[in-house]
Structures are given as structure tokens and as C-alpha cells.
Enzyme design. Structure first.
Site, PDB file in Angstrom:
ATOM      1  N   GLU A  88       0.840  -1.190   0.000  1.00 55.51           N
ATOM      2  CA  GLU A  88       0.000   0.000   0.000  1.00 55.51           C
ATOM      3  C   GLU A  88       0.874   1.238   0.000  1.00 55.51           C
ATOM      4  OE1 GLU A  88      -2.794  -0.228   3.175  1.00 55.51           O
ATOM      5  OE2 GLU A  88      -3.579  -2.146   2.485  1.00 55.51           O
ATOM      6  N   CYS A 105       3.454   8.698   0.450  1.00 56.80           N
ATOM      7  CA  CYS A 105       3.964   7.914   1.575  1.00 56.80           C
ATOM      8  C   CYS A 105       4.260   6.510   1.029  1.00 56.80           C
ATOM      9  CB  CYS A 105       2.899   7.888   2.663  1.00 56.80           C
ATOM     10  SG  CYS A 105       3.353   6.898   4.068  1.00 56.80           S
ATOM     11  N   CYS A 112       6.729  -5.967   7.823  1.00 55.79           N
ATOM     12  CA  CYS A 112       7.867  -5.398   8.556  1.00 55.79           C
ATOM     13  C   CYS A 112       8.265  -6.369   9.653  1.00 55.79           C
ATOM     14  CB  CYS A 112       7.487  -4.050   9.158  1.00 55.79           C
ATOM     15  SG  CYS A 112       8.853  -3.265  10.045  1.00 55.79           S
ATOM     16  N   CYS A 116       6.393  -3.729  15.991  1.00 57.69           N
ATOM     17  CA  CYS A 116       5.942  -2.729  16.969  1.00 57.69           C
ATOM     18  C   CYS A 116       4.486  -3.049  17.341  1.00 57.69           C
ATOM     19  CB  CYS A 116       6.053  -1.321  16.394  1.00 57.69           C
ATOM     20  SG  CYS A 116       7.740  -0.894  15.935  1.00 57.69           S
ATOM     21  N   CYS A 119       1.333  -1.179  15.612  1.00 57.12           N
ATOM     22  CA  CYS A 119       1.365  -0.937  14.164  1.00 57.12           C
ATOM     23  C   CYS A 119       0.789  -2.119  13.387  1.00 57.12           C
ATOM     24  CB  CYS A 119       2.821  -0.692  13.756  1.00 57.12           C
ATOM     25  SG  CYS A 119       3.083  -0.577  11.983  1.00 57.12           S
ATOM     26  N   CYS A 331      -0.440   6.358   8.692  1.00 57.68           N
ATOM     27  CA  CYS A 331       0.731   5.623   9.142  1.00 57.68           C
ATOM     28  C   CYS A 331       0.317   4.520  10.101  1.00 57.68           C
ATOM     29  CB  CYS A 331       1.669   6.564   9.879  1.00 57.68           C
ATOM     30  SG  CYS A 331       2.430   7.727   8.783  1.00 57.68           S
TER      31      CYS A 331
END
Ligand code: SAH
Ligand code: SF4
Length: 340
Positions: A88, A105, A112, A116, A119, A331
Site C-alpha cells: 500500500e 507515503c 515489517c 511494533c 502498528c 501511518c
């Protein structure tokens, strides 16, 4: 799109071909080699076969039209097979005194590995690094739709410093005068604190912007929220940032998400002030975008009180408002691969 072996294909061509091709793809924004009329037919045909320019993307628009999310399908599967990996990226349109700013962005990885807690990308785990073409096509997708792209932020899916070489190679193209010509000062990289990346960036002769995702004023809380802190503890990250500032004299932005009841008390603010009161340090407070877990954004008065304490303590601080929340395009909410 896949132009990874472009240089190889052009090996036996005159030098000026690469420039012509860069201009065609990144300045004239062609989506098909047949439109590169200044190239010989045989070369166009070879490029069509080996370097497809098609971008398999779809658009999801937000209600206010200020934020547009794109879902781009990658070429992991043989042609014709559905269900490949997706990434995305988001286009954000801001109006300011100087006109409209169009910021893309960009994602640097599929998923990832940093995990975290707050997230959505972290939650989906890590699939793979993106190639240079895959980083570039996110920008081209919006540019081809008629948006003049002025800024790039590496704040989509993934940790850019775990894909350092490809991120820098893509930046080199975005920055090039014969392509999109986006100034280095308009390009920002956000990292969860990968020290080797911060050190390498300090050596590049580029005026890029560096942002560090901090989100906590001490190791205990930061390690809880961001497991990467166990490998790269706060003090070591700040040491690397100080080294970067010494070498580059550039400002560094520290991102601090405000999560209700987790990191938003006056005590957190005072402790944050103690480590952030330094020249060329800037704190950017960010409203948390609910991303499916147990976390909630802080209340408006808590945010104001937090900001007030930092200001009183002499810290340079700004507040970033939630953007694109309604289409899950903000984000930490990007998780395109999750459902596929
Ligand atoms: N991996 C890099 C860059 C991508 S994340 C990094 O972590 O810095 C970009 C920013 O979005 C980071 O500051 C990240 O902490 C923040 N973020 C993650 N989840 C979020 C959420 N749910 N709401 C708001 N910001 C979030
Ligand atoms: Fe990765 Fe950044 Fe999300 Fe952490 S916040 S999991 S580093 S994308």
C-alpha cells in the site's frame, strides 16, 4: 513494473539511451514502451518483453479527496495468476501558502519484521524487501494519474534501513534532474532506530530528512512497545543521531505517537523533554490511528497538555494531525498483504 535489468539490456547501446529512457519513464511518464517514439523499434520490443511498465494498482479514495490510498500488486506470481503480494502507498494532498503539496507515503518492504505493538504493518510480519522498481512504481502510479509529486516520505509499510541499498537507489532516481526531480530536502526517511542505517545516511552526500520513531522516553517502555529497542537501545540511537547531526548539520525529527494511558502522562512529557532538549532536535507529536489492537489515541486535552509541557521545557515541538484515518490510509494502518 519491473525495470531491474534495464542497465543490463542497455549494455551494448549508446550511453544516451539510458538518459532517453529515464526521461520517457520518469518525466514523460509513459506506461507503455510503444510511446517511447525516439527509441528504435527492436529496442522497444525487447523492453516491452523484459521491462514491463504496467503498474497493477487500484485506487481507494477518501471522502474528502485529500488522501488517496493505492493497493499495488507485485509480480511474485506467474502472469495470469491472482493472489500475489500487495503493498500500500498513500498520496496526501495539502494546501499551504505556496499552493498544493502532493506527498507520497512510500512502502519499503512487504510487511515489517520490527513487530511494533501498535502498528498494523508490524502485526502482519515480514514477507520481503521491495525492489527498486517496486519502490519507484508507487510514486509513478500517482504521478501517471496526473498528480505532480512534490514530496516523498518513507513512512509506509516496512523499515527503510533494513532495505537500505534499494531505498537509496530509488531515492537517487526520484531525485534525478532527468526524472522526477524531487529535491532531497523534500524526501524523508523514517526509521525505528536502525543504527547502522543512521550511520550510513550520515555519509551520503544528500540533504535528506531523517525521522526517528521514538514513542517512549525510556528503554523500559520503548522495549515494550518496540521490540527493536532491545537491539538498539535509546541511548545508542541518540548517540548515532548526534553523530549524524555533527556530520550533516541537518535537523532530525523525533516522532512520538500519543497513546492513551500508555506514554502520554505529564511525567512522560517531562522525561521526554530531558532527552529532547538539544539543538537541531525536533519532536513531532502524532495522534495514534487505531490499528486493530488494544491501543487508543490520547484525548485532545491530554495532547495539548503534553505539548505544553514540552514547549515550557524548551523543546521544539509540532503536532501532526491524523490524516487519512477514515480510509485506513494513515501511518501504521497499512497492511495490504494481510488479507491476501
Ligand atoms: N518503519 C519506519 C517507517 C514506517 S512507519 C518507522 O517505524 O519509523 C511510519 C511512522 O508511523 C512511524 O513513526 C510509526 O511509528 C508510525 N505508526 C505506526 N503505527 C501507527 C499508528 N497506528 N498510528 C500512527 N502512527 C503509527
Ligand atoms: Fe515496522 Fe515502523 Fe510498523 Fe514498527 S512502526 S512495525 S518499524 S513499520
Amino acid at each position: 513494473m519491473n525495470i531491474e535489468n534495464l542497465e543490463d539490456i542497455l549494455k551494448n547501446e549508446p550511453r544516451y539511451r539510458l538518459k532517453q529512457i529515464k526521461e520517457a519513464v520518469f518525466r514523460d511518464l509513459i506506461d507503455d514502451w510503444s510511446k517511447a517514439s525516439n527509441l528504435p523499434l527492436a529496442l522497444r520490443e525487447k523492453l516491452s518483453k523484459e521491462c514491463p511498465l504496467e503498474i497493477k494498482g487500484e485506487i481507494l479514495k477518501s471522502g474528502d479527496g485529500q488522501t488517496v490510498k493505492a493497493l499495488i500488486e507485485l509480480d511474485d506470481l506467474p502472469a495470469g495468476k491472482a493472489g500475489g503480494l500487495k503493498i500500500e502507498s498513500v498520496l496526501m494532498k495539502h494546501k499551504d501558502g505556496e499552493g498544493t503539496r502532493n506527498t507520497v507515503c512510500v512502502s519499503s518492504q512487504v510487511g515489517c519484521p520490527m513487530a511494533c505493538k501498535f502498528c498494523a504493518t508490524g502485526e502482519m510480519g515480514f514477507k520481503r524487501n521491495l525492489t527498486v522498481s517496486e519502490i519507484l512504481e508507487q510514486v509513478l502510479f500517482f504521478a501517471r494519474a496526473g498528480n505532480k509529486i512534490s514530496n516523498i516520505v518513507f513512512m509506509g509499510m516496512g523499515e527503510p534501513f533494513l532495505n537500505y541499498e534499494n531505498v537509496m537507489a530509488a531515492i537517487c532516481v526520484l531525485n534525478g534532474e532527468d526524472s522526477l526531480n524531487i529535491g532531497a530536502r523534500k524526501i524523508s526517511i523514517s526509521t525505528s532506530g536502525v543504527i547502522e542505517g543512521i550511520e550510513k545516511l550520515a555519509e551520503e552526500k544528500l540533504q535528506l530528512n531523517l525521522a526517528i520513531s521514538l514513542h517512549a522516553p525510556d528503554d523500559e517502555l520503548r522495549s515494550e512497545l518496540m521490540p527493536v529497542n532491545k537491539k538498539y537501545p535509546l541511548e545508542k540511537v541518540l548517540e548515532a543521531v548526534d553523530g549524524y547531526i555533527k556530520k550533516t548539520s541537518r535537523r532530525v525529527m523525533f516522532e512520538y505517537l500519543l497513546i492513551k494511558g500508555v506514554n502520554d502522562s505529564p511525567n512522560h512529557a517531562r522525561r521526554l523533554a530531558r532527552i529532547m532538549r538539544k539543538p537541531l532536535y525536533m519532536v513531532n507529536l502524532i495522534k495514534y490511528n487505531p490499528a486493530g489492537g488494544d491501543f487508543q489515541p490520547s484525548d485532545a486535552d491530554t495532547v495539548e497538555r503534553f505539548k505544553g509541557i514540552l514547549e515550557k521545557e524548551g523543546v521544539a515541538v509540532t503536532l501532526r494531525h491524523r490524516f487519512g484515518g477514515e480510509i485506513k490510509a494513515a501511518c501504521g494502518q497499512l497492511a495490504g498483504g494481510k488479507n491476501f
